[in-house]
Design a protein around this motif. Structure first.
Motif, short mmCIF file in Angstrom:
data_model
loop_
_atom_site.label_atom_id
_atom_site.label_comp_id
_atom_site.label_asym_id
_atom_site.label_seq_id
_atom_site.Cartn_x
_atom_site.Cartn_y
_atom_site.Cartn_z
N ALA A 1 -98.50 -30.69 -18.38
CA ALA A 1 -97.31 -30.99 -19.62
C ALA A 1 -96.30 -30.02 -19.47
N ALA A 2 -96.44 -28.74 -19.44
CA ALA A 2 -95.55 -27.84 -19.24
C ALA A 2 -94.71 -27.78 -18.00
N GLU A 3 -95.38 -28.01 -16.92
CA GLU A 3 -94.74 -27.87 -15.80
C GLU A 3 -93.69 -29.21 -15.51
N ALA A 4 -94.23 -30.25 -16.25
CA ALA A 4 -93.24 -31.59 -16.39
C ALA A 4 -92.02 -31.17 -16.99
N ALA A 5 -92.27 -30.31 -18.17
CA ALA A 5 -90.82 -30.06 -18.72
C ALA A 5 -89.96 -28.87 -17.92
N TYR A 6 -90.59 -28.30 -17.10
CA TYR A 6 -89.71 -27.43 -16.11
C TYR A 6 -88.98 -28.27 -14.95
N ARG A 7 -89.93 -29.10 -14.67
CA ARG A 7 -89.33 -30.18 -13.67
C ARG A 7 -88.13 -30.93 -14.32
N TRP A 8 -88.45 -31.40 -15.70
CA TRP A 8 -87.16 -31.89 -16.18
C TRP A 8 -85.99 -31.18 -16.10
N LEU A 9 -86.13 -29.94 -16.23
CA LEU A 9 -84.72 -28.78 -16.12
C LEU A 9 -84.27 -28.79 -14.73
N MET A 10 -85.18 -28.99 -13.70
CA MET A 10 -84.97 -28.63 -12.27
C MET A 10 -84.21 -30.05 -11.78
N ARG A 11 -84.35 -31.21 -12.31
CA ARG A 11 -83.83 -32.62 -12.22
C ARG A 11 -82.31 -32.54 -13.01
N HIS A 12 -82.16 -31.86 -14.06
CA HIS A 12 -80.87 -32.08 -14.88
C HIS A 12 -79.83 -31.00 -14.80
N GLN A 13 -80.31 -30.06 -14.00
CA GLN A 13 -79.42 -28.84 -13.81
C GLN A 13 -78.14 -29.18 -13.26
N ASN A 14 -77.01 -28.96 -13.74
CA ASN A 14 -75.62 -29.05 -13.12
C ASN A 14 -75.36 -28.43 -11.85
N PRO A 15 -74.48 -28.83 -10.96
CA PRO A 15 -74.29 -28.01 -9.78
C PRO A 15 -73.89 -26.61 -9.99
N ASP A 16 -73.32 -26.42 -11.19
CA ASP A 16 -72.98 -24.74 -11.46
C ASP A 16 -73.72 -23.93 -11.95
N HIS B 1 -95.71 -18.99 -15.02
CA HIS B 1 -96.58 -18.43 -13.83
C HIS B 1 -97.62 -17.43 -14.04
N LEU B 2 -97.33 -16.67 -15.16
CA LEU B 2 -98.52 -15.90 -15.70
C LEU B 2 -99.60 -16.71 -16.33
N ALA B 3 -99.40 -17.80 -17.08
CA ALA B 3 -100.32 -18.56 -17.56
C ALA B 3 -101.15 -19.35 -16.49
N THR B 4 -100.51 -19.62 -15.31
CA THR B 4 -101.14 -20.44 -14.20
C THR B 4 -101.34 -19.71 -12.83
N GLY B 5 -100.76 -18.72 -12.66
CA GLY B 5 -100.82 -18.18 -11.11
C GLY B 5 -100.54 -18.93 -10.16
N MET C 1 -97.61 -37.09 -10.52
CA MET C 1 -96.82 -35.80 -10.82
C MET C 1 -97.55 -34.60 -10.31
N THR C 2 -97.06 -33.67 -9.81
CA THR C 2 -97.36 -32.25 -9.45
C THR C 2 -98.00 -31.68 -10.58
N GLY C 3 -99.32 -31.05 -10.18
CA GLY C 3 -99.90 -30.54 -11.44
C GLY C 3 -100.43 -31.19 -12.30
N THR D 1 -96.89 -21.81 -5.82
CA THR D 1 -96.21 -22.84 -5.14
C THR D 1 -95.20 -23.18 -6.13
N PHE D 2 -95.48 -23.39 -7.31
CA PHE D 2 -94.40 -24.01 -8.40
C PHE D 2 -93.33 -22.88 -8.50
N LEU D 3 -93.71 -21.68 -8.46
CA LEU D 3 -92.70 -20.53 -8.90
C LEU D 3 -91.65 -20.56 -7.81
N GLU D 4 -92.22 -20.83 -6.24
CA GLU D 4 -91.17 -20.92 -5.48
C GLU D 4 -90.45 -22.16 -5.23
N GLN D 5 -90.87 -23.07 -5.73
CA GLN D 5 -90.12 -24.22 -6.00
C GLN D 5 -88.87 -24.40 -7.01
#
Length: 366
Positions: free
Chosen positions: A75-90, A123-127, A1-3, A130-134
């Motif tokens: 763990a926080a990044e994993a939570a945001y990646r959950w959102l990335m995977r589950h976002q609807n097309p709209d 982003h402020l917590a980690t700097g 898992m990234t991060g 790369t993840f911000l761009e993703q």
């Protein structure tokens, strides 16, 4: 898992000093509260309310921010990646998921907007550029979904129904949260050099409505969130914020117990109390913020989690659930009081882009 891997819920957690607050959390208590959130996080990164409960995108993000405060960035990044995977097309998310499966297919505007607050905080917590761009395309699509619900008066309709319909109604609490999210989205856009003039105008119009047009919203005055959210969402600062807090203090605050969820019920809730503390910190009322946080320690469980609420006339915990978002809100309030840079920047508001008022708003202000 990234991060990096997600930290387990039973292992040691070394908490930063910003999560230690006398009378609220000592180092061991802070670590236990962080573990209580980690223990509920699923292997796929999702953070439900509690084991067996549902996940909603807003509270999931609140818990993720608390993990970043604790230094649990993977763990926080994993939570945001959950959102990335589950976002609807709209660009939206559904209002509730259980085990990753949608259980409420309405799409609420403030639920969908809040990822911008969390991502900017991360982003402020980690700097981590790369993840911000993703994650940027995910944030951008979410903002566009939300702004498609903005009404002529600057407010944002509170949801899009499962059938695609949009109730011609706006909620003050939800719009205050969306306003905060738009400011964070603009900060992300500036960081990535992705100008968004339409977002600037939308944020300005919405902030104007939240700060000065209560008639534009459904009447939910009995709810404490409608009282403090214009402050928490950064639309009100200075004398206007102080006056708003003063006006309804006695109606919602129960000394020694916390903040009522609704003014006419003998029920105090940990989430509302912690959020009020965060709003108090934001307007320079740190002493009262600490007092509020100390007053809800009766909701603390021995495992470090927090009961959602307490019915004081019946001397009863209710509902009988310890929610990750209640623990998360408390950790964020403590972090702000402790001077955590990411948290103070996001919730202080002074360093966030303000948006632009349109000509009608500017003329009204004059």
């Amino acid at each position: 898992m990234t991060g990096g891997r997600v930290t387990g819920g039973t292992g040691p957690v070394a908490v930063p000093d910003v999560l230690v607050l006398p009378g609220v959390l000592d180092p061991g208590q802070a670590a236990a509260t962080v573990r209580s959130i980690l223990a509920e996080q699923r292997a796929d990164g999702g953070i439900p309310w509690f084991t067996g409960g549902h996940l909603d995108p807003w509270d999931h993000t609140e818990a993720a921010m608390a993990l970043d405060v604790a230094g649990e960035h993977a763990a926080a990044e994993a939570a945001y990646r959950w959102l990335m995977r589950h976002q609807n097309p709209d660009g939206s998310w559904y209002s509730a998921y259980t085990d990753g499966v949608p259980t409420d297919r309405n799409r609420e505007s403030n639920f969908c907007a809040y990822i911008a607050v969390g991502v900017w905080h991360h982003h402020l917590a980690t700097g981590d550029d790369t993840f911000l761009e993703q994650v940027w395309p995910t944030v951008s699509r979410a903002v566009e979904f939300v702004l498609d619900l903005q009404r002529a008066d600057g407010t944002v309709a509170w949801r899009r129904d499962e059938d695609g319909g949009v109730p011609d109604e706006a909620l003050l609490t939800g719009c205050a949260s969306v306003h905060h999210a738009l400011r964070c989205a603009l900060a992300i856009a500036e960081c990535l050099e992705e100008p968004q003039p339409d977002w600037e105008l939308a944020a300005g119009r919405l902030g104007h409505a939240v700060a000065g047009h209560p008639e534009a919203f459904l009447d939910k005055d009995r709810y404490s969130m409608d009282w403090y959210y214009p402050v928490l969402g950064t639309a009100l600062r200075g004398a206007a914020a102080e006056e708003r807090i003063r006006r309804d203090w006695d109606r919602f605050v129960v000394p020694g117990l916390g903040v009522r969820c609704v003014s006419d019920r003998p029920w105090v809730t940990g989430g509302e109390s912690a959020e009020l503390a965060l709003a108090l910190w934001a307007v320079g009322e740190s002493d009262r913020a600490v007092e509020i946080l100390r007053s809800i320690q009766h909701l603390r469980h021995e495992d470090g989690g927090y009961w959602t609420g307490y019915v004081f006339e019946d001397d009863a915990v209710w509902p009988e659930e310890r929610t990750t978002w209640t623990a998360g809100a408390l950790l964020l309030a403590v972090a702000a009081l402790g001077g955590d840079e990411a948290t103070t920047t996001v919730f202080g508001g002074a360093l966030l882009p303000t948006g632009l008022a349109d000509e009608c708003c500017a003329a009204e202000a004059r």
